[in-house]
Design an enzyme around this catalytic site. Structure first.
Site, PDB file in Angstrom:
ATOM      1  N   ASP A  78       0.819  -1.219   0.000  1.00 20.29           N
ATOM      2  CA  ASP A  78       0.000   0.000   0.000  1.00 20.29           C
ATOM      3  C   ASP A  78       0.854   1.270   0.000  1.00 20.29           C
ATOM      4  OD1 ASP A  78      -0.877  -2.279   1.520  1.00 20.29           O
ATOM      5  OD2 ASP A  78      -2.695  -1.214   2.076  1.00 20.29           O
ATOM      6  N   ALA A  79       2.080   1.138   0.514  1.00 19.38           N
ATOM      7  CA  ALA A  79       2.969   2.298   0.595  1.00 19.38           C
ATOM      8  C   ALA A  79       3.211   2.921  -0.771  1.00 19.38           C
ATOM      9  CB  ALA A  79       4.311   1.894   1.216  1.00 19.38           C
TER      10      ALA A  79
END
Length: 363
Positions: free
Chosen positions: A147-148
């Protein structure tokens, strides 16, 4: 014979009504009204710290909605958010989650040209570049979870492009490639959420059907991040092909995993275990695929029907009061349950981003 004719006429009439009902979803006025309704409901129902990653995704959508609809109310809400945050990222120096909100700061700065909107983030990134990251067993790199790649790369690339500072793009390239090398599954063309979801982990995890676990929302955030990076990078940028290649491979795989209702399930490879269409992953996929068509990276004849089905499906998740239902709550994998009453700010953000690209398509 008369009964058969009546049945055929009734079927054709029903099909015509269905076409009329779904066609409205692609009219500009309808898209704008729906985007505003969803955004206004969410602004009236805030959640989390304003600098939080969840709001990073939401306000990215609010900015896209403002660009689409021109509503002053949306602009004022973003300015109020920035002022409340003192235009600072979150408190964790190297955590991508705390950088997501800075995407909106930079977008606002490009309009206002007020240095206070970006100076705190620039200072944070300079300090981050100078500070070694402390690694751990499942955190061997800075951006150790997929998700980063939505949270930080678009913010860093926007900063580098805005200030004409290549060092920020180079820093983003380095960290992005580390995540790719660690988490991208070249057999499936999807990202594992983190090391613990890879088959070579000491305690391998699989879905009920024996498939690898690939989280819809996690991969949706990756695709959203990819297009936000690609939207910023110059056409002749030396590493642009790295991002385009990933996007094209993921787009093809994601297209193959779309369900009959146009949406994607929380688990991409085990949809039967998670039967409800999930708003945030589906919203980000719709946004990314529509962007790909609009910018000539994806073949219109192949991908526009995918976007069409997805947008109809997403509209079905909007509840009468305007909130985006069927959004999976915060977590790290597909397992958390959700219903039509389940909402999160990032589900609204994903819907707004999707609408901002769907409205640009030639319907």
């Amino acid at each position: 014979m008369k009964k058969l004719l009546s049945f055929l006429l009734l079927t054709l009439f029903a099909a015509s009504l269905t076409a009329q009902n779904t066609n409205k979803f692609f009219k500009s006025n309808h898209i704008k009204r729906t985007m505003n309704k969803a955004a206004y409901w969410q602004l009236k129902n805030p959640k989390h710290e304003l600098y939080d990653w969840t709001n990073g995704a939401f306000y990215a959508g609010v900015f896209a909605a403002w660009e689409t609809t021109g509503k002053k109310r949306l602009w004022n809400a973003m300015i109020d958010m920035g002022e409340a945050n003192e235009w600072k990222p979150g408190p964790r120096l190297q955590h991508a989650d705390d950088h997501a909100i800075c995407q909106t700061y930079i977008d606002l700065y490009r309009v206002e040209k007020d240095q206070k909107m970006i100076e705190p983030f620039r200072k944070t990134v300079d300090e981050m570049i100078a500070t070694p990251y402390k690694t751990g067993e499942i955190r061997p790199i800075t951006w150790w979870w997929c998700d980063a790649l939505f949270m930080a790369p678009p913010a860093l690339v926007k900063l580098g492009v805005t200030l004409d500072e290549p060092k920020y793009l180079e820093f983003s390239d380095k960290l992005f490639r580390e995540t790719y090398d660690l988490l991208f599954d070249k057999e499936e063309n999807l990202y594992a959420r983190d090391m613990m979801y890879q088959t070579n982990w000491k305690e391998p995890k699989t879905e009920a059907n024996g498939e690898k676990i690939f989280w819809s929302r996690g991969n949706g955030w990756v695709m959203g991040g990819l297009v936000r990076v690609l939207d910023e990078l110059p056409a002749d940028y030396e590493n642009r092909a790295f991002y385009e290649d990933q996007f094209l491979k993921m787009a093809e795989r994601i297209k193959s995993l779309q369900q009959d209702d146009g949406l994607w399930r929380a688990s991409l490879l085990d949809p039967k275990s998670y039967p409800g269409g999930e708003a945030s992953g589906s919203g980000f996929f719709t946004y990314a695929l529509a962007w790909g068509v609009n910018n000539g990276l994806l073949e219109k004849s192949e991908y526009q029907p995918v976007v069409e089905k997805a947008w109809i499906g997403l509209n079905g998740l909007i509840q009468p009061d305007g909130h985006v239902g069927w959004t999976q709550p915060i977590g790290a994998d597909p397992r958390a349950n959700f219903t039509n009453d389940s909402w999160e700010v990032y589900g609204t953000g994903a819907f707004l981003l999707a609408g901002s690209e769907v409205i640009k398509m030639d319907w």
